[in-house]
Design an enzyme around this catalytic site. Structure first.
Site, PDB file in Angstrom:
ATOM      1  N   THR A  75       1.240  10.317  -2.508  1.00 26.46           N
ATOM      2  CA  THR A  75       1.108  11.591  -1.690  1.00 26.46           C
ATOM      3  C   THR A  75       0.508  12.726  -2.518  1.00 26.46           C
ATOM      4  O   THR A  75      -0.308  13.516  -2.153  1.00 26.46           O
ATOM      5  CB  THR A  75       2.270  11.809  -0.487  1.00 26.46           C
ATOM      6  OG1 THR A  75       2.606  10.666   0.322  1.00 26.46           O
ATOM      7  CG2 THR A  75       2.046  13.222   0.087  1.00 26.46           C
ATOM      8  N   ASN A 155      -3.138   0.606   5.115  1.00 29.60           N
ATOM      9  CA  ASN A 155      -1.563   0.258   5.121  1.00 29.60           C
ATOM     10  C   ASN A 155      -1.092  -0.089   6.518  1.00 29.60           C
ATOM     11  O   ASN A 155      -0.017  -0.611   6.751  1.00 29.60           O
ATOM     12  CB  ASN A 155      -0.948   1.911   4.718  1.00 29.60           C
ATOM     13  CG  ASN A 155      -1.539   2.952   5.579  1.00 29.60           C
ATOM     14  OD1 ASN A 155      -2.485   3.305   5.421  1.00 29.60           O
ATOM     15  ND2 ASN A 155      -0.582   3.419   6.322  1.00 29.60           N
ATOM     16  N   GLN A 183      -1.969   0.793  -1.478  1.00 26.84           N
ATOM     17  CA  GLN A 183      -1.970  -0.837  -0.697  1.00 26.84           C
ATOM     18  C   GLN A 183      -2.476  -1.835  -1.579  1.00 26.84           C
ATOM     19  O   GLN A 183      -2.409  -3.024  -1.144  1.00 26.84           O
ATOM     20  CB  GLN A 183      -1.908  -0.791   0.637  1.00 26.84           C
ATOM     21  CG  GLN A 183      -1.353   0.086   1.469  1.00 26.84           C
ATOM     22  CD  GLN A 183       0.168  -0.376   1.700  1.00 26.84           C
ATOM     23  OE1 GLN A 183       0.399  -1.365   1.248  1.00 26.84           O
ATOM     24  NE2 GLN A 183       1.083   0.368   2.028  1.00 26.84           N
ATOM     25  N   SER A 203       1.204   3.980  -6.022  1.00 29.90           N
ATOM     26  CA  SER A 203       2.762   4.579  -5.757  1.00 29.90           C
ATOM     27  C   SER A 203       3.605   3.129  -6.144  1.00 29.90           C
ATOM     28  O   SER A 203       3.288   2.212  -5.799  1.00 29.90           O
ATOM     29  CB  SER A 203       3.067   4.700  -4.549  1.00 29.90           C
ATOM     30  OG  SER A 203       4.341   5.423  -4.216  1.00 29.90           O
ATOM     31  N   ALA A 204       4.801   3.503  -6.922  1.00 29.46           N
ATOM     32  CA  ALA A 204       5.685   2.433  -7.379  1.00 29.46           C
ATOM     33  C   ALA A 204       6.516   1.854  -6.401  1.00 29.46           C
ATOM     34  O   ALA A 204       6.671   0.540  -6.234  1.00 29.46           O
ATOM     35  CB  ALA A 204       6.593   3.080  -8.473  1.00 29.46           C
ATOM     36  N   HIS A 205       6.962   2.575  -5.364  1.00 26.76           N
ATOM     37  CA  HIS A 205       7.619   1.750  -4.369  1.00 26.76           C
ATOM     38  C   HIS A 205       6.938   0.962  -3.226  1.00 26.76           C
ATOM     39  O   HIS A 205       7.528   0.151  -2.364  1.00 26.76           O
ATOM     40  CB  HIS A 205       8.558   2.954  -3.527  1.00 26.76           C
ATOM     41  CG  HIS A 205       7.809   3.535  -2.507  1.00 26.76           C
ATOM     42  ND1 HIS A 205       7.757   3.293  -1.116  1.00 26.76           N
ATOM     43  CD2 HIS A 205       6.901   4.724  -2.435  1.00 26.76           C
ATOM     44  CE1 HIS A 205       7.073   4.169  -0.212  1.00 26.76           C
ATOM     45  NE2 HIS A 205       6.664   4.979  -1.242  1.00 26.76           N
ATOM     46  N   CYS A 330       6.188   7.863  16.024  1.00 26.98           N
ATOM     47  CA  CYS A 330       6.639   9.279  16.736  1.00 26.98           C
ATOM     48  C   CYS A 330       6.563  10.409  15.893  1.00 26.98           C
ATOM     49  O   CYS A 330       7.426  10.730  15.075  1.00 26.98           O
ATOM     50  CB  CYS A 330       8.294   9.213  16.743  1.00 26.98           C
ATOM     51  SG  CYS A 330       8.783   7.723  17.794  1.00 26.98           S
TER      52      CYS A 330
END
Ligand SMILES: *Cc1c(COP(=O)(O)O)cnc(C)c1O
Length: 406
Positions: A75, A155, A183, A203-205, A330
């Site tokens: 992000t 994603n 991704q 991104s690592a996660h 949501c």
């Protein structure tokens, strides 16, 4: 018996790989130094670890270590790339090209620039498979265009964009190309040289590393990309991203990237197999189900399906021991269908019926069988209670029915 609950939402995040955790552990306690402490061994040890991770991540995308800037996640990387380029090159132009199915980190950065009067943005459409047409990119370029930002793989639906072609067009026109490859890295082959990428977020996660650490690749040569930082401070990361480095997280990202790239061939083949099996079982057992995303140009672990006459949210509620994701986010008080699925031209009802399965490194064949079974059972149960499904089965054209409220 499979162990419950089953996690099959690996596009949202991934569990850490034990090997990644093992690499990180020393950097919380004995090796706790600040990588910016230049005058003692604690600092040197931390700096050395960060340098190693920089090299590992650079190797994963065919970049040079000095071109890797550590951030708090993709992000932040997307924000830095887009806002940083627009601000730095404001005398050259103010036009940005992106596409409607980008991640919110990209879309909202673009919107913020538009609101501030700093950029005009072209949001390119996608085809029914979620793919952007490189010719549309070419046609959208004006003499004011400073940046093209198109993701490597989506994603939600896993569609892989023709980024090498887009990179070629960007080079030809002298426009910078940013790619959100969050991704893609570690899942599909990515080469910043071959694809003509000037800036890349990851991104690592999303690759079995820790949360809260990302990178922005910033091309140093051919062209040398300049950026205005969005965070000011001690001038870390070549002045592009100030703040004490998250050494343990960075070490984890390095380890995760190295493992992902080394094992990519076999892992992709295994995931594609499991994914195809899940897809085949669902399509064999259920009617009125539709694939969202590209049939072949798609991430190996991605399966996004709409089950007509079934609300995605209701389906999720009915399969609480399986963690997957619905296309309805949501975002506010209201339940809005996914903007990504809507962009494919899918009608609102079907968009509400979409479920994303994200298979990952730790999913097994037994889990896939269980999930196929549970989902089939639940879809049938919900459809048995659905008057619409019953009418459709009786051959009534629902679009011709006049609904009366009384
Ligand atoms: C997850 C994701 C992001 C955001 O990454 P964070 O590190 O969680 O901030 C951005 N883009 C894409 C395509 C993603 O999948």
């Amino acid at each position: 018996m499979v162990k419950l609950p089953i996690y099959m939402d690996n596009h949202a995040t991934t569990p850490m790989d034990k090997r990644v955790l093992d690499a990180m552990l020393p950097y919380f306690m004995e090796k706790f130094g600040n990588a910016a402490s230049r005058n003692h061994s604690f600092g040197w040890a931390a700096e050395e670890a960060v340098d190693k991770a920089r090299t590992q991540i650079a190797a994963a995308i065919n970049a040079k270590p000095k071109e890797i800037i550590f951030t708090s996640g993709a992000t932040e990387s997307d924000n830095l790339a887009i806002k940083g380029v627009v601000e730095f090159y404001k005398d050259k132009g103010n036009h940005v090209i992106t596409c409607v199915t980008e991640h919110k980190a990209v879309l909202d950065s673009c919107k913020a620039l538009e609101r501030a009067g700093k950029a005009t943005v072209t949001y390119l459409p996608v085809d029914k498979y979620g793919m952007v047409d490189p010719d549309d990119v070419r046609r959208a370029i004006t003499d004011k265009t400073v940046l093209i930002t198109i993701m490597a793989a989506n994603n939600e639906i896993g569609t892989i964009h023709p980024i090498a072609e887009i990179g070629r067009i960007a080079k030809e026109k002298g426009v910078l190309f940013h790619c959100d490859a969050t991704q893609g890295v570690g899942k599909i082959a990515l080469d910043v040289e071959a694809a003509g990428i000037d800036l890349l977020s990851a991104s690592a996660h999303k690759i079995y590393g820790p949360k809260g650490v990302g990178i922005l690749y910033v091309r140093a040569k051919g062209p040398r990309v300049r950026l205005t930082p969005i965070i000011d401070g001690g001038g870390h990361e070549r002045g592009l991203r100030s703040g004490t480095l998250n050494v343990a997280g960075i070490v984890g990202f390095g380890a995760a990237a190295e493992i992902a790239v080394r094992e990519m061939g076999q892992e992709a083949a295994r995931l594609r197999n499991l994914r195809d099996k899940l897809q085949a079982e669902l399509f064999e057992r259920l009617d009125e189900i539709y694939l969202n995303g590209h049939p072949t140009q798609r991430l190996p672990g991605n399966l996004n399906v709409s089950f007509a006459y079934v609300e995605g949210e209701s389906l999720l509620m009915g399969i609480k021991d399986v963690a997957v994701s619905s296309g309805s986010a949501c975002t506010s008080a209201t339940l809005e269908p996914s903007y990504v699925i809507r962009a494919l031209g899918t009608d609102e009802e079907l968009a509400h019926s979409s479920i994303r399965f994200g298979l990952g490194r730790f999913n097994t064949e037994e889990e896939v069988e269980y999930v196929a079974q549970r989902v089939t059972q639940e879809v049938r149960r919900l459809r048995d209670m659905s008057p619409l499904y019953e009418m459709a089965k009786e051959g009534i054209d629902l679009k011709s029915v006049e609904w009366k409220r009384d």
